[in-house]
Design a protein around this motif. Structure first.
Motif, PDB file in Angstrom:
ATOM      1  N   UNK A   1     -38.929  10.784  30.844  1.00  0.00           N
ATOM      2  CA  UNK A   1     -38.572   9.414  30.452  1.00  0.00           C
ATOM      3  C   UNK A   1     -37.898   8.670  31.614  1.00  0.00           C
ATOM      4  N   UNK A   2     -38.259   7.403  31.779  1.00  0.00           N
ATOM      5  CA  UNK A   2     -37.704   6.604  32.883  1.00  0.00           C
ATOM      6  C   UNK A   2     -36.223   6.315  32.649  1.00  0.00           C
ATOM      7  N   UNK A   4     -33.351   4.070  32.090  1.00  0.00           N
ATOM      8  CA  UNK A   4     -33.318   2.725  31.500  1.00  0.00           C
ATOM      9  C   UNK A   4     -32.632   1.702  32.403  1.00  0.00           C
ATOM     10  N   UNK A   5     -31.819   2.203  33.355  1.00  0.00           N
ATOM     11  CA  UNK A   5     -31.157   1.269  34.268  1.00  0.00           C
ATOM     12  C   UNK A   5     -32.110   0.787  35.357  1.00  0.00           C
ATOM     13  N   UNK A   7     -35.420  -0.108  34.821  1.00  0.00           N
ATOM     14  CA  UNK A   7     -36.629  -0.666  34.201  1.00  0.00           C
ATOM     15  C   UNK A   7     -37.258  -1.754  35.070  1.00  0.00           C
ATOM     16  N   UNK A   8     -36.378  -2.499  35.752  1.00  0.00           N
ATOM     17  CA  UNK A   8     -36.893  -3.610  36.556  1.00  0.00           C
ATOM     18  C   UNK A   8     -37.778  -3.137  37.703  1.00  0.00           C
ATOM     19  N   UNK A  10     -40.172  -1.253  37.407  1.00  0.00           N
ATOM     20  CA  UNK A  10     -41.544  -1.156  36.902  1.00  0.00           C
ATOM     21  C   UNK A  10     -42.187  -2.522  36.674  1.00  0.00           C
ATOM     22  N   UNK A  11     -41.380  -3.567  36.901  1.00  0.00           N
ATOM     23  CA  UNK A  11     -41.880  -4.923  36.655  1.00  0.00           C
ATOM     24  C   UNK A  11     -42.028  -5.673  37.971  1.00  0.00           C
ATOM     25  N   UNK A  12     -43.182  -6.283  38.162  1.00  0.00           N
ATOM     26  CA  UNK A  12     -43.378  -7.078  39.380  1.00  0.00           C
ATOM     27  C   UNK A  12     -43.281  -8.569  39.037  1.00  0.00           C
ATOM     28  N   UNK A  14     -44.198 -12.224  38.412  1.00  0.00           N
ATOM     29  CA  UNK A  14     -45.443 -12.895  38.000  1.00  0.00           C
ATOM     30  C   UNK A  14     -45.210 -14.400  37.949  1.00  0.00           C
ATOM     31  N   UNK A  15     -46.266 -15.110  38.192  1.00  0.00           N
ATOM     32  CA  UNK A  15     -46.215 -16.574  38.148  1.00  0.00           C
ATOM     33  C   UNK A  15     -47.025 -17.045  36.958  1.00  0.00           C
ATOM     34  N   UNK A  16     -46.608 -18.114  36.325  1.00  0.00           N
ATOM     35  CA  UNK A  16     -47.443 -18.656  35.239  1.00  0.00           C
ATOM     36  C   UNK A  16     -48.739 -19.204  35.807  1.00  0.00           C
ATOM     37  N   UNK A  17     -49.806 -19.235  34.998  1.00  0.00           N
ATOM     38  CA  UNK A  17     -51.070 -19.774  35.525  1.00  0.00           C
ATOM     39  C   UNK A  17     -50.908 -21.220  35.981  1.00  0.00           C
ATOM     40  N   UNK A  20     -50.851 -24.401  33.672  1.00  0.00           N
ATOM     41  CA  UNK A  20     -49.842 -24.566  32.611  1.00  0.00           C
ATOM     42  C   UNK A  20     -49.057 -25.874  32.734  1.00  0.00           C
TER      43      UNK A  20
END
Lengths: 85, 171
Positions: A1-2, A4-5, A7-8, A10-12, A14-17, A20
């Motif tokens: 299990x990753x 929890x501190x 978590x970020x 794992x997130x890259x 992202x820009x909204x399309x 929009x």
């Protein structure tokens, strides 16, 4: 299990399309166009309501007035008062 | 500041935040749109007591939570409706589509997000702000209008609950 501190990790980013912003601007423009007639409708509605209230007030005062006069004319004077002097 | 400038400065943060809540890019776009329409309409209500980014974050959180509440109500109604109509397709479950998650972590993060979705709203918000958005405790406290101590407590309870949920998932 990753962890929890972390978590970020794992997130890259992202820009909204890109489309929009156009959709948002179109939405705001549409709202602007619909807000004006709505405001106008409200003011007309309020005007009609105030006319109705005034009509009601005038009619009800007339009704009260006529009722009062009816009451005055229909007052019965007891016999002992009528012939007493 | 006009809409274009506001969007340029805060659009990505709002979209990312919405994505963490709903984990679906189409839904996140809809929320982002709602947020900026609300920002534009209520700009005159902004008194400058907080930073504009804090104010926009608050609107984004409220819109995301409203969206999820609405979806939950719709799902509940659909499931009741399906009992009478035998129509199982009525229950519409949005698929996991978070473009900010690396492909190799998709499966693992889906499980983590499923657990995050079961947290109470306040705990979920604190966790998203601090552990996914990497904001400081102070920044999270300002956005949530609570003390830093309260944020700390929310995070600790959220982590505890997540560990329990994920342990159950691994069994």
């Amino acid at each position: 299990m990753k962890d929890l501190d972390k978590l970020s990790d794992l997130v890259v980013a992202v820009e909204p399309p890109p489309f929009l912003i156009n959709r948002i601007e179109a939405n705001i423009a549409r709202r602007k166009n619909t807000t004006m007639p709505t405001a106008r409708a409200w003011s007309i509605g309020l005007l009609l309501l105030s006319v109705l209230v005034m009509d009601y007030a005038v009619l009800s005062s007339k009704w009260h007035g006529s009722n009062q006069s009816a009451e005055t004319t229909l007052i019965e004077i007891p016999d002992h008062q009528l012939y007493h002097e | 500041m006009n809409l274009q400038e506001l969007y340029k400065k805060h659009g990505s943060a709002v979209y990312r935040l919405a994505l963490h809540y709903v984990q679906n890019s189409e839904d996140a776009q809809e929320i982002t749109q709602d947020v900026f329409v609300a920002v534009f309409e209520h700009m005159s209500d902004f008194r400058g007591e907080a930073q504009i980014s804090t104010w926009i974050h608050r609107i984004a959180i409220n819109k995301s939570l409203d969206f999820l509440r609405h979806r939950k109500r719709k799902k509940r109604f659909a499931s009741v409706f399906s009992i009478f109509t035998q129509n199982q397709e009525a229950i519409d479950i949005p698929h996991f589509d978070h473009p900010g998650i690396l492909l190799e972590s998709q499966e693992e993060m889906k499980i983590i997000f499923d657990a995050i979705n079961q947290l109470p709203e306040q705990q979920k918000t604190a966790l998203i702000l601090m552990k996914l958005e990497n904001l400081s405790q102070q920044e999270a406290a300002e956005i949530m209008k609570i003390s830093t101590k309260a944020v700390e407590s929310l995070i600790s309870r959220a982590k505890q609950k997540l560990k329990e949920l994920l342990a159950k998932e691994n069994k």
